[in-house]
Design a protein around this motif. Structure first.
Motif: not given
Length: 1180
Positions: A849-878
């Protein structure tokens, strides 16, 4: 000590991976998780001197854990004071120890490892060398005693004895070591050994040496066939010392002994990494090695076979150490690398090793030694990647090593060799000349102190009364001893005689003679007596006699002799001048020689021809030798120095020295090699950075290339871009630059070049990017949302940040965090931003199971990260099971294997069931299930295996099934006899007995072909008949008819069954021509289509039967095509050609069977073709 093992009447012998181990397994089959004992490390044979500590070590394996016991062949090991067993649970080592080992313990020992499933046994030999007198042994005859010391084991014929046993040598007696060294030395070393031991009578030495060699060879012949390749002891690259000898023993079991200064050396043949001394045998070659070298290891080493010496070599350890050790060198490809060191004492030559291989002077390596022999250099020329490795310098027993790292030239074109570099890498980074001068001063001070000590000792000895000593016999030739003060009854003697001297013309010269007592003497020159007079003064001061030449002239040269009674001494006086240079030539030579990199530099110096003149060339105080890129030519009246392919590092002082016995003269010049400058000195400093300006500064290059730097060129590169643009240049006196064309918040890289008339230098780059103004980072984007997830990929999407702070966004950086961990892992670097707002994460683990977050990059570097996503399991859907493109009909020839492969998709994985005609399948039918596929396999099929097979897949989401018809058949057998019967005029009923396969194959049918005497071709008149009769029509009288009946199934046609002839042609009477000539009729014609193909539009799963009629003579060859692809050999289509009636049968059509079908008939007269379309409709 060893317990008795349980008797096993029958055991199974097993082979061990370790040679020499015998394994006996007690039972035939071992239970799971158990094993018989075995050795992973066996004890090693040992030869050791008595009184030493002997031990054997072994490591065993086995489950359950084996019990280890020890025994010996001839004796008991139960005495714990002499035999001790130990076990180390950390290293799993079993040790058998014998402290203070004695000769009676020499034996063959056995080590047993036993558990309930087997036993492993190995033998090992212990040899004990007995030395010294033993009270409990019978006394040897007196004739065998040497200096009252009995040798019960060994009576050496060598004269070398341990220091404790050496008798005091008489004055003038030669050390026995002298003869032992000569017997094993090369002839070229005779002079050095004689000088070392003070022997001057070479004629007498050679005569006695030949006698001793003859005697020694006779002794050696009793034990060896041949001796050769005697290599004296020397230090190796790995810090060990070794000597070698090729020796062919008459008896391979002869004992071999090693001695150092007459004392026996214990050694091992197998424990080379455990004991200090080891003897290794490779064929007939014996190699003695010594590790962990110390100063006390110096001495005379001898190798004996039984009691005869075979080889003697002296190991000398000079008192020298490294004041400056060699350092690691990082060089670029095609560049020279330099290792250099400084020694504590002068050393003429040290050993250099590269990757454990000795290095010598040559085209690849330059070995340089300073004039004071303290500084030593190794130059690895034209470095390549293969030269990378460890290089070491050895001086005596001291050594030091360092890495040579060669970086590949990234700028070189692929497949082409890069240009030779003009620079040198490496060196010690210190002023070696200064270190050497300081050490030279220390050594000189020590020498002076020693001289003072010797002088003080002599004066003290002169003041003390001389001891009375008995007269000694005449000494054998030896080195002259130190002078002694005369006693009252001593005879006159010369304590310091004359020697040859060289005197400068016009300068004074002195000849001195010292006697041991005050007595008169006379001086002679070339046989004529000399007296004091003009130019010559003779004086006497006690025991000192002096002759002084006031101003030397050419006629003062000659042989001078001093005579006192029967004593005399003589020396030769030679008058001459120090070499001189012509002033004009000296002025011309002193002018600098200026060349460019890669060019040759030449120096020439004329001089007057002289005898005994030594010419030497020096560069920066180090003598240069002829070889490699240096060419030295020496002529009677001049000398020339040529330096090829000069490098910038060759810049320096060039000096020529002329030297004769009267002195030396030198001339100095300068070599200047012009090159492009070195890179500017860093680091690049940021002076000012604002939203509109970036100002940087640097330092001038250390090396201007021999020409003054004219200007600096500045280039700029925005971060995350590959293009460098030139901003401009500044003059050489200015080492700063102001960049006014910058964007606030953007980062830039800069590089600076120095330029002189020879070209551009390498670039100096900024270590880190420089930002214009302060850092402005973007706000957080929206939380990532999961679009879809499977066991191999998770698809995400997100929204851009609400506040980008007015700076454009370049891309995004995505991070993931696994459940139950605190670490966020970046999925992309800042240099590789994600340009869009969606991403497929493939770096996932199934089930995690994983959660993800993303940051925006400009010329100065990476900004603050976003709130994390929902926890998701790496498996095929039923999902409900579904089958992917299955085939519903399979035809197999009887005897072949049947393989039905069905691919499916389902989550969770379904339960697979196979049925045969709705009944469970037989056990001998194999079912192979893998992920996403199930396979039914019948190894050797029979007709009875024909059936409808059903696969069912069921999981929690639902159930699916699919039917596959499998038909196992073979080529049909020929139908029975054919009968013909006419019921009405013009019709004949053809009937035949059924084929034997009719009852076995419900798809068997018949085909009827007809032949008449008019057309003379066979044509199919009926096909797919499921009865055993056929009514032929249009049967004309007077014509012969023949019929053939074929059985037909899914595999093809059987052989035909022939009918009897029908008709009256056989009874026809031939007519005579009555003289009328007949005309031949030709039936040959090109192919033609009599009946074309028709369009078919069957539903999916139905059968299709296409026919057409073709005529031609000779019979044409017919080919079928689907969408211009020949299908004659495709087993999905059943194609026949019966006397021009061409048929194609498809049992069950599929959508992929749709397309244009074409029939092409070809013979030698032409070609004909017709085509049609087949359209497969969906299920009704």
């Amino acid at each position: 000590m060893r317990k008795k093992a349980t008797k096993i009447n029958l055991g199974i012998r097993k082979k061990s991976k370790v040679p020499g181990v015998m394994i006996t397994q007690f039972i035939e089959t071992l239970p799971e998780g158990t094993s018989h004992p075995d050795f992973t490390r066996k004890p090693i044979a040992l030869t050791i001197q008595e009184g030493k500590f002997a031990f054997f070590k072994a490591i065993v394996t086995g489950e359950p854990k084996p019990t280890v016991t020890w025994s010996r062949n001839n004796g008991d090991v139960s005495d714990t004071s002499r035999y001790q067993t130990k076990y180390d649970p950390n290293s799993n080592e079993h040790t058998f120890e014998m402290p203070n080992v004695m000769p009676d313990q020499a034996d063959t020992y056995k080590c047993f490892a036993t558990n309930e499933y087997g036993q492993a046994m190995v033998t090992v030999v212990l040899n004990v060398i007995a030395v010294g007198f033993k009270k409990n042994q019978p006394q040897q005859p007196a004739a065998e005693a040497t200096d009252g010391n009995f040798k019960t084991v060994l009576k050496r014929k060598s004269k070398i004895r341990p220091k404790s046993e050496q008798p005091e040598r008489k004055e003038g007696e030669i050390d026995p070591k002298f003869w032992e060294l000569l017997l094993s030395a090369d002839k070229k070393d005779y002079e050095r050994i004689c000088a070392e031991f003070g022997v001057t009578d070479f004629r007498w030495m050679l005569k006695k040496l030949n006698e001793m060699k003859k005697e020694r060879e006779e002794e050696q012949a009793a034990f060896v066939k041949n001796l050769s390749n005697l290599k004296p002891i020397q230090v190796n690259a790995d810090g060990t010392a070794s000597f070698e000898i090729d020796m062919d023993l008459l008896d391979p079991s002869s004992s071999i002994f090693l001695y150092k200064d007459g004392e026996m050396v214990p050694y091992t043949k197998e424990l080379g990494d455990k004991m200090k001394h080891s003897l290794k045998q490779v064929g007939k070659k014996y190699i003695f090695s010594m590790r962990d070298l110390m100063p006390e290891d110096a001495g005379l080493y001898q190798l004996d076979v039984e009691d005869v010496n075979m080889f003697s070599t002296e190991f000398k350890i000079p008192m020298v150490d490294f004041l400056v050790k060699i350092q690691e060198v990082k060089a670029k490809e095609r560049e020279d690398a330099v290792f250099e060191c400084v020694l504590s004492n002068p050393f003429s030559k040290i050993l250099w090793f590269g990757k454990n291989v000795p290095l010598e002077q040559g085209d690849k390596y330059d070995i340089e030694v300073s004039e004071d022999k303290l500084i030593h250099r190794l130059v690895v020329k034209d470095c390549m990647v293969v030269d990378k490795g460890i290089y070491s310098a050895c001086a005596g027993i001291k050594s030091c090593n360092a890495w040579l790292v060669v970086e590949a030239d990234k700028d070189a074109q692929k497949g082409k060799k890069s240009a030779r570099k003009t620079t040198r890498a490496g060196g010690s980074g210190m002023d070696l000349q200064k270190v050497a001068q300081e050490q030279q001063a220390k050594l000189e001070k020590v020498r002076e102190e020693r001289k003072e000590q010797i002088k003080a000792a002599k004066e003290a000895a002169a003041a003390a009364p001389p001891p009375e000593t008995p007269a000694a016999p005449a000494p054998t030739p030896a080195a002259p001893s130190a002078p002694k003060e005369p006693s009252k009854n001593a005879e006159p003697g010369i304590t310091c005689g004359l020697s040859d001297i060289y005197a400068l013309r016009g300068q004074p010269a002195e000849l001195n003679v010292k006697m041991n007592m005050d007595c008169d003497g006379a001086w002679f020159k070339d046989g004529e007596q000399l007296n004091s007079g003009p130019g010559v003064t003779i004086t006497k001061d006690g025991t000192s006699h002096k002759l002084t030449i006031t101003s030397c002239r050419d006629d003062d040269s000659g042989l001078y002799r001093f005579v006192s009674g029967e004593l005399s001494t003589q020396g030769k006086v030679t008058i001459g001048d120090v070499p001189e240079f012509d002033p004009d030539d000296l002025h011309k030579f002193s002018k600098p020689v200026i060349v460019r990199v890669g060019q040759n530099a030449a120096f020439k110096m004329p001089f007057a021809p002289q005898e005994s003149l030594t010419i030497s060339w020096f560069k920066d105080g180090t003598e240069v030798k002829d070889g490699g890129g240096v060419k030295i030519m020496k002529e009677p009246n001049h000398s020339r120095l040529l330096l090829r392919d000069c490098l910038r590092t060759d810049t320096g002082e060039i000096k020529i020295q002329l030297k004769n016995p009267f002195g030396a003269v030198e001339a100095t010049s300068q070599l200047i090699v012009l090159d492009r400058p070195g890179p500017p000195e860093g680091p690049v400093e940021t002076v000012e950075t604002t939203s509109s300006i970036i100002e940087i500064k640097w330092n001038p290059p250390k090396d201007d290339g021999g020409s003054a730097v004219t200007n600096y060129i500045i280039e700029r590169q925005p971060t995350r871009q590959n293009l460098w643009t030139k901003l401009g240049d500044v003059s050489a006196d200015k080492t700063s630059f102001r960049d006014r064309n910058v964007t606030h918040g953007k980062k830039y890289n800069y590089r600076i070049y120095a330029e002189n008339p020879e070209g551009l230098s390498d670039a100096l780059e900024t270590a880190d990017s420089i930002m214009a103004g302060i850092m402005i980072l973007s706000g957080p984007p929206g939380a990532p949302k999961v679009v879809s997830a499977s066991k191999t990929c998770i698809n995400l999407t997100w929204t851009p940040p609400e506040d980008d702070k007015g700076v454009p966004i370049i891309g995004y950086q995505l991070e993931k965090r696994k459940k139950d961990t605190n670490q966020w892992i970046a999925l992309n670097t800042l240099n590789e931003p994600i340009e869009g707002m969606k991403y497929a994460v493939k770096d996932v683990t199934e089930g995690a199971e994983y959660e993800f977050r993303v940051s925006a990059i400009n010329e100065s570097g990476a900004g603050d990260p976003s709130p994390p996503s929902e926890m998701v399991c790496a498996k095929n859907p039923n999902m409900r099971p579904c089958f992917k493109d299955p085939e519903d009909f399979i035809v197999v020839r009887a005897g072949n294997s049947v393989r039905v492969k069905i691919c499916y998709e389902a989550e969770p994985p379904p339960q697979i069931t196979w049925l045969r005609d709705d009944e469970p399948i037989s056990p001998w039918i194999n079912i192979i299930n893998t992920e996403g596929m199930s396979q039914l396999v019948i190894p050797s099929s029979k007709r009875s295996d024909s059936a409808i097979y059903t696969i069912k897949a069921k999981n929690s989401m639902g159930e699916a099934s699919f039917d596959i018809e499998v038909r196992v058949t073979d080529e049909p057998k020929t139908p029975g006899p054919v009968e013909l019967e006419q019921t009405v005029q013009g019709k004949v009923v053809v009937s035949w007995a059924p084929s034997p396969d009719q009852e076995l194959d419900d798809r068997l049918c018949y085909m009827v072909s007809q032949h008449d005497s008019n057309t003379r071709v066979w044509k199919t008149v009926a096909d797919r008949l499921f009865t055993n009769t056929y009514t032929a029509i249009n049967i004309l009288p007077g014509i012969e008819y023949h019929f053939r009946i074929f059985a037909k199934n899914d595999m093809g046609l059987s052989d035909p069954s022939q009918s009897p002839t029908w008709g009256a042609n056989s009874n026809r009477v031939p007519l005579s021509s009555n003289g009328i000539n007949s005309t031949a009729v030709c039936f040959e014609r090109p192919p033609s289509i009599l009946v074309p193909l028709k369009v078919h539009t069957p539903p999916k799963g139905y059968q299709v039967f296409m026919t057409c009629a073709v005529r031609g003579c000779p019979t044409p060859s017919v080919s079928w095509y689907l969408n211009d692809v020949c299908i004659n050999s495709d087993n999905n289509y059943y194609i026949t050609n019966s006397f021009g009636v061409c048929s194609m049968y498809i049992l069950r059509v599929r959508p992929k069977d749709s397309g244009e079908y074409k029939v092409v008939a070809v013979n030698s007269f032409g070609k004909a073709e017709c085509s049609t379309k087949l359209i497969v409709r969906g299920k009704v």
